[in-house]
Design a protein around this motif. Structure first.
Motif, mmCIF file in Angstrom:
data_model
loop_
_atom_site.group_PDB
_atom_site.id
_atom_site.type_symbol
_atom_site.label_atom_id
_atom_site.label_comp_id
_atom_site.label_asym_id
_atom_site.label_seq_id
_atom_site.Cartn_x
_atom_site.Cartn_y
_atom_site.Cartn_z
ATOM 1 N N TYR A 100 36.887 47.962 36.282
ATOM 2 C CA TYR A 100 35.934 48.971 36.324
ATOM 3 C C TYR A 100 36.279 49.720 37.385
ATOM 4 O O TYR A 100 36.604 49.106 38.476
ATOM 5 C CB TYR A 100 34.618 48.682 35.827
ATOM 6 N N TYR A 101 35.910 50.928 37.558
ATOM 7 C CA TYR A 101 35.821 52.035 38.713
ATOM 8 C C TYR A 101 34.331 52.133 39.211
ATOM 9 O O TYR A 101 33.417 52.139 38.286
ATOM 10 C CB TYR A 101 36.422 53.350 38.262
ATOM 11 N N ARG A 157 39.414 39.223 36.129
ATOM 12 C CA ARG A 157 40.262 38.252 36.141
ATOM 13 C C ARG A 157 40.143 37.148 34.880
ATOM 14 O O ARG A 157 38.964 37.311 34.279
ATOM 15 C CB ARG A 157 40.647 37.285 37.373
ATOM 16 N N ARG A 158 41.154 36.726 34.296
ATOM 17 C CA ARG A 158 40.998 35.558 33.192
ATOM 18 C C ARG A 158 40.063 34.593 33.828
ATOM 19 O O ARG A 158 39.238 33.969 32.834
ATOM 20 C CB ARG A 158 42.298 34.981 32.781
ATOM 21 N N SER A 159 39.915 34.406 35.031
ATOM 22 C CA SER A 159 38.864 33.340 35.461
ATOM 23 C C SER A 159 37.344 33.686 35.596
ATOM 24 O O SER A 159 36.416 33.019 35.496
ATOM 25 C CB SER A 159 39.119 32.839 36.936
ATOM 26 N N GLY A 160 37.208 35.099 35.140
ATOM 27 C CA GLY A 160 36.093 35.663 35.419
ATOM 28 C C GLY A 160 35.722 36.443 36.690
ATOM 29 O O GLY A 160 34.706 36.977 36.922
ATOM 30 N N SER A 190 39.374 43.353 44.137
ATOM 31 C CA SER A 190 40.109 44.450 44.285
ATOM 32 C C SER A 190 41.477 44.371 44.187
ATOM 33 O O SER A 190 42.363 45.488 44.261
ATOM 34 C CB SER A 190 39.556 45.307 45.568
ATOM 35 N N GLY A 191 41.936 43.263 43.924
ATOM 36 C CA GLY A 191 43.516 43.107 43.771
ATOM 37 C C GLY A 191 44.209 42.352 45.065
ATOM 38 O O GLY A 191 43.473 42.243 46.066
ATOM 39 N N ARG A 192 45.335 41.932 44.843
ATOM 40 C CA ARG A 192 46.063 41.355 46.002
ATOM 41 C C ARG A 192 46.448 42.516 46.896
ATOM 42 O O ARG A 192 47.252 43.458 46.778
ATOM 43 C CB ARG A 192 47.482 40.676 45.423
ATOM 44 N N PRO A 193 46.276 42.350 48.275
ATOM 45 C CA PRO A 193 46.757 43.168 49.391
ATOM 46 C C PRO A 193 48.077 43.511 49.392
ATOM 47 O O PRO A 193 48.627 44.580 49.736
ATOM 48 C CB PRO A 193 46.190 42.453 50.682
ATOM 49 N N HIS A 194 49.008 42.533 48.925
ATOM 50 C CA HIS A 194 50.416 42.824 48.997
ATOM 51 C C HIS A 194 51.009 43.652 47.682
ATOM 52 O O HIS A 194 52.232 43.771 47.623
ATOM 53 C CB HIS A 194 51.204 41.486 49.099
ATOM 54 N N ALA A 195 50.211 43.896 46.573
ATOM 55 C CA ALA A 195 50.403 44.436 45.417
ATOM 56 C C ALA A 195 51.389 45.923 45.771
ATOM 57 O O ALA A 195 52.054 46.163 44.907
ATOM 58 C CB ALA A 195 49.474 44.564 44.550
ATOM 59 N N PHE A 196 50.905 46.569 46.730
ATOM 60 C CA PHE A 196 51.543 47.744 47.301
ATOM 61 C C PHE A 196 51.661 47.917 48.714
ATOM 62 O O PHE A 196 50.646 47.673 49.325
ATOM 63 C CB PHE A 196 50.474 48.912 46.774
ATOM 64 N N GLU A 197 52.552 48.276 49.191
ATOM 65 C CA GLU A 197 53.227 48.399 50.483
ATOM 66 C C GLU A 197 53.291 49.838 50.797
ATOM 67 O O GLU A 197 53.835 50.622 50.251
ATOM 68 C CB GLU A 197 54.427 47.591 50.842
#
Length: 150
Positions: A109-110, A132-135, A139-146
């Motif tokens: 969600y936003y 996530r599947r875990s519930g 906000s995501g992984r910090p390394h997902a975008f450089e």
């Protein structure tokens, strides 16, 4: 600032809700089509986007979009609360993203802030939370975008 929900007797609030919903629909369609110019058009000039453990100014948004998987952005109707000033609001909108090649899903969600501008309602801030599947909600992984930092 006190949040206000739409009053059935207040047509302006319903018009505002319709304008916000259309603006958010333009965002989802533009993201689905990869139309960066139209995505940027729904933000205020000083707006920003948060995900992957960071906040990105609009100048970084084209690179962020280019680095992201492509696919279908399906968004739900947002919950919107108007500030007393009538020219700002906050909202939360559910998202289901379907990646185009494998049809893998991302859900979340936003959390948004909106501002009324001379050109209509615009996003001022948009923050993504992934479910996530875990519930877990994050906000995501910090390394997902450089990006290049100055």
């Amino acid at each position: 600032m006190t949040a206000q929900h739409a009053d059935p007797g207040d047509n302006r609030r319903y018009d505002d809700l319709a304008d916000i919903q259309q603006m958010l629909a333009r965002y989802a369609v533009a993201m689905t089509r990869g139309d960066t110019e139209q995505v940027l058009a729904v933000f205020t000039p000083d707006g920003n986007y948060s995900a992957f453990g960071d906040t990105y100014p609009l100048d970084d948004f084209p690179a962020l979009i280019a680095a992201a998987p492509q696919g279908l952005f399906m968004t739900g109707t947002p919950v919107v609360d108007f500030a007393d000033d009538g020219d700002s609001a906050t909202g939360t909108q559910p998202l289901c993203f379907v990646e185009h090649s494998a049809h893998a899903l991302r859900i979340g969600y936003y959390d948004d802030t909106y501002r009324r501008t001379p050109d209509g309602w615009r996003l001022h801030t948009r923050a993504m939370t992934f479910i996530r599947r875990s519930g877990a909600h994050d906000s995501g992984r910090p390394h997902a975008f450089e990006r290049t930092r100055t």
